[in-house]
Design an enzyme around this catalytic site. Sequence first.
Site, mmCIF file in Angstrom:
data_model
loop_
_atom_site.group_PDB
_atom_site.id
_atom_site.type_symbol
_atom_site.label_atom_id
_atom_site.label_comp_id
_atom_site.label_asym_id
_atom_site.label_seq_id
_atom_site.Cartn_x
_atom_site.Cartn_y
_atom_site.Cartn_z
ATOM 1 N N SER A 30 0.804 -1.234 0.000
ATOM 2 C CA SER A 30 0.000 0.000 0.000
ATOM 3 C C SER A 30 0.824 1.265 0.000
ATOM 4 O O SER A 30 1.531 1.543 0.971
ATOM 5 C CB SER A 30 -0.867 0.089 1.273
ATOM 6 O OG SER A 30 -1.732 -0.967 1.370
ATOM 7 N N HIS A 61 -2.780 0.984 -5.121
ATOM 8 C CA HIS A 61 -2.079 -0.234 -5.510
ATOM 9 C C HIS A 61 -1.894 -0.220 -7.013
ATOM 10 O O HIS A 61 -2.853 -0.140 -7.763
ATOM 11 C CB HIS A 61 -2.866 -1.466 -5.076
ATOM 12 C CG HIS A 61 -2.791 -1.687 -3.606
ATOM 13 N ND1 HIS A 61 -1.935 -2.575 -3.037
ATOM 14 C CD2 HIS A 61 -3.431 -1.076 -2.594
ATOM 15 C CE1 HIS A 61 -2.071 -2.517 -1.733
ATOM 16 N NE2 HIS A 61 -2.964 -1.615 -1.436
ATOM 17 N N HIS A 83 -5.432 -8.341 -1.898
ATOM 18 C CA HIS A 83 -5.838 -8.578 -0.508
ATOM 19 C C HIS A 83 -7.091 -9.433 -0.455
ATOM 20 O O HIS A 83 -7.958 -9.334 -1.310
ATOM 21 C CB HIS A 83 -6.163 -7.245 0.192
ATOM 22 C CG HIS A 83 -5.027 -6.302 0.273
ATOM 23 N ND1 HIS A 83 -4.716 -5.457 -0.759
ATOM 24 C CD2 HIS A 83 -4.130 -6.066 1.248
ATOM 25 C CE1 HIS A 83 -3.662 -4.725 -0.397
ATOM 26 N NE2 HIS A 83 -3.278 -5.077 0.808
ATOM 27 N N TYR A 85 -9.452 -8.914 1.610
ATOM 28 C CA TYR A 85 -10.633 -8.054 1.844
ATOM 29 C C TYR A 85 -11.225 -7.497 0.550
ATOM 30 O O TYR A 85 -12.337 -6.994 0.532
ATOM 31 C CB TYR A 85 -10.315 -6.909 2.818
ATOM 32 C CG TYR A 85 -9.283 -5.900 2.351
ATOM 33 C CD1 TYR A 85 -9.568 -4.999 1.326
ATOM 34 C CD2 TYR A 85 -8.029 -5.843 2.930
ATOM 35 C CE1 TYR A 85 -8.631 -4.078 0.895
ATOM 36 C CE2 TYR A 85 -7.086 -4.934 2.520
ATOM 37 C CZ TYR A 85 -7.387 -4.056 1.490
ATOM 38 O OH TYR A 85 -6.449 -3.151 1.072
ATOM 39 N N GLU A 86 -10.463 -7.571 -0.541
ATOM 40 C CA GLU A 86 -11.008 -7.121 -1.824
ATOM 41 C C GLU A 86 -12.033 -8.115 -2.369
ATOM 42 O O GLU A 86 -12.662 -7.857 -3.397
ATOM 43 C CB GLU A 86 -9.890 -6.973 -2.856
ATOM 44 C CG GLU A 86 -8.884 -5.892 -2.541
ATOM 45 C CD GLU A 86 -7.708 -5.914 -3.519
ATOM 46 O OE1 GLU A 86 -7.911 -5.634 -4.700
ATOM 47 O OE2 GLU A 86 -6.593 -6.237 -3.081
ATOM 48 N N ALA A 113 2.264 -1.643 4.893
ATOM 49 C CA ALA A 113 1.904 -0.547 5.796
ATOM 50 C C ALA A 113 1.261 -1.199 7.008
ATOM 51 O O ALA A 113 0.494 -2.153 6.858
ATOM 52 C CB ALA A 113 0.901 0.373 5.114
ATOM 53 N N MET A 211 -3.099 -5.853 7.130
ATOM 54 C CA MET A 211 -4.095 -6.700 6.442
ATOM 55 C C MET A 211 -3.480 -7.537 5.331
ATOM 56 O O MET A 211 -4.177 -7.933 4.395
ATOM 57 C CB MET A 211 -5.209 -5.810 5.879
ATOM 58 C CG MET A 211 -5.899 -4.947 6.914
ATOM 59 S SD MET A 211 -7.036 -3.790 6.140
ATOM 60 C CE MET A 211 -7.385 -2.674 7.517
ATOM 61 N N SER A 212 -2.183 -7.788 5.426
ATOM 62 C CA SER A 212 -1.540 -8.517 4.314
ATOM 63 C C SER A 212 -0.399 -9.377 4.846
ATOM 64 O O SER A 212 -0.413 -9.814 5.989
ATOM 65 C CB SER A 212 -0.989 -7.509 3.298
ATOM 66 O OG SER A 212 0.080 -6.770 3.879
ATOM 67 N N ASN A 235 0.578 4.544 11.327
ATOM 68 C CA ASN A 235 -0.314 5.124 12.356
ATOM 69 C C ASN A 235 -0.141 4.343 13.637
ATOM 70 O O ASN A 235 0.360 3.215 13.619
ATOM 71 C CB ASN A 235 -1.781 5.003 11.892
ATOM 72 C CG ASN A 235 -2.146 3.558 11.536
ATOM 73 O OD1 ASN A 235 -1.845 3.093 10.428
ATOM 74 N ND2 ASN A 235 -2.753 2.852 12.467
ATOM 75 N N HIS A 246 -7.517 5.970 5.804
ATOM 76 C CA HIS A 246 -6.677 5.470 4.714
ATOM 77 C C HIS A 246 -5.799 6.610 4.172
ATOM 78 O O HIS A 246 -4.671 6.389 3.750
ATOM 79 C CB HIS A 246 -7.568 4.893 3.613
ATOM 80 C CG HIS A 246 -6.801 4.231 2.502
ATOM 81 N ND1 HIS A 246 -5.921 3.186 2.727
ATOM 82 C CD2 HIS A 246 -6.776 4.471 1.171
ATOM 83 C CE1 HIS A 246 -5.382 2.810 1.568
ATOM 84 N NE2 HIS A 246 -5.883 3.572 0.614
HETATM 85 N N1 HPA Z 1 -4.554 -1.783 11.037
HETATM 86 C C1 HPA Z 1 -4.582 -2.638 10.004
HETATM 87 N N2 HPA Z 1 -3.960 -2.409 8.857
HETATM 88 C C2 HPA Z 1 -3.265 -1.264 8.742
HETATM 89 C C3 HPA Z 1 -3.182 -0.332 9.783
HETATM 90 C C4 HPA Z 1 -3.879 -0.604 10.998
HETATM 91 O O1 HPA Z 1 -3.862 0.173 11.976
HETATM 92 N N3 HPA Z 1 -2.409 0.695 9.340
HETATM 93 C C5 HPA Z 1 -2.028 0.376 8.080
HETATM 94 N N4 HPA Z 1 -2.536 -0.805 7.709
#
Ligand code: HPA
Length: 271
Positions: A30, A61, A83, A85-86, A113, A211-212, A235, A246
Site C-alpha cells: 500500500s 495499488h 488482498h 478483503y477485496e 503498511a 491486512m496482508s 499510524n 486510509h
Molecule cells: N490496522 C490494520 N492495517 C493497517 C493499519 C492498521 O492500523 N495501518 C495500516 N494498515
Amino acid sequence: MIKNDHLSESESWLKERVKERPEVGMVLGSGLSDSLDSLDNSLEMSWGDIPGFPTPTVKGHKGKLLFSEIAGKNVMVQQGRLHWYEGKSWREVIFPIRLQKLMGVKQLIITNAAGGIDKDLEPGDLVTVTDHINFSGDNPLRGSNDERFGVRFPDLTDAYTEDLRETARKAGDNLGVDLGEGVYVMTTGPSYETPAEIRALRTLGADLVGMSTVPEVITARHAEMHVLAISCVTNKAAGMQDQLTHEEVMEVTASTNETLGNLIEEIVSLL
Ligand code: HPA
C-alpha cells in the site's frame, strides 16, 4: 477463480519476455509502490497485460511488475498486491508470490503498511518483522497441496530468516536508518481494528498490525523462499490515536517511499 494453469500461462508469457532470471524478489505494498521507481532499464508490465494474472481493485495499488537490476543482481519487483478483503480468493492473493517462485526468486523482500501496537512505534518508523500471528482465520494453503511448490505441512519456525534480518540491520546502519523489530499480526480488514482488539492483540504479543503479508509469507516459505518483511508504521493502532484513515496511511507511506527504496537497494547490494 484462479486455476493452476493460469500460473503456467503467466509464467510462460513472462519467460518469453524476461531474459535474465531474477533471484531476488520484492513486494511493495500500500502506497509503497513508488519506492523503487527509479530503477534503470527496467522492463515494466501491468498485471492486466499478463495472461492469467488477477487484477487489483484497491486505490494506491499499482498492479505492475518490474524486472531490473540492483547492484548487479536481477530483481523482480511486484508493485501492489492483492488482498483478501477485496473479495479475492486465497489463490488469487498468493498468485504473484508463486509466480515469483516460478520465475526463479529465492529471496523475497516483502513490505507493508502497518499500525503500531507497540507504544514506542511512531508513524514513519520502519520495522523488520521477526515473526507473525495469523489472525486471518484461514490459511492460504488450505485445500489439496500443490506438490510443485512444497510439502503438505510446512515449518514456520524460521519464517523470517535471521540472516536477512541481520543484512537489513547492516543496511540500516550504513544509511543511518534506525530499524525496529517486531511481531506482525494479520487481521482481514477492510475495517480497522477496534481498540479492544488492539489491547487483546498486544496481550498476545503483537507489535504491528496489518491486512496482508502473512499469506504471502506462508506461501513463500512453503515454496522454500527466504523472506525478509519490512513494515512501514503508518499510524498508531486503533485506540492509541484519535481516528484512523486510509488518507493518513497513504500520506505516511508517500513520505517514507524514498527511505524505504534506498534501504531495499542497500539490502540487495549486501546480499
Ligand atoms: N490496522 C490494520 N492495517 C493497517 C493499519 C492498521 O492500523 N495501518 C495500516 N494498515
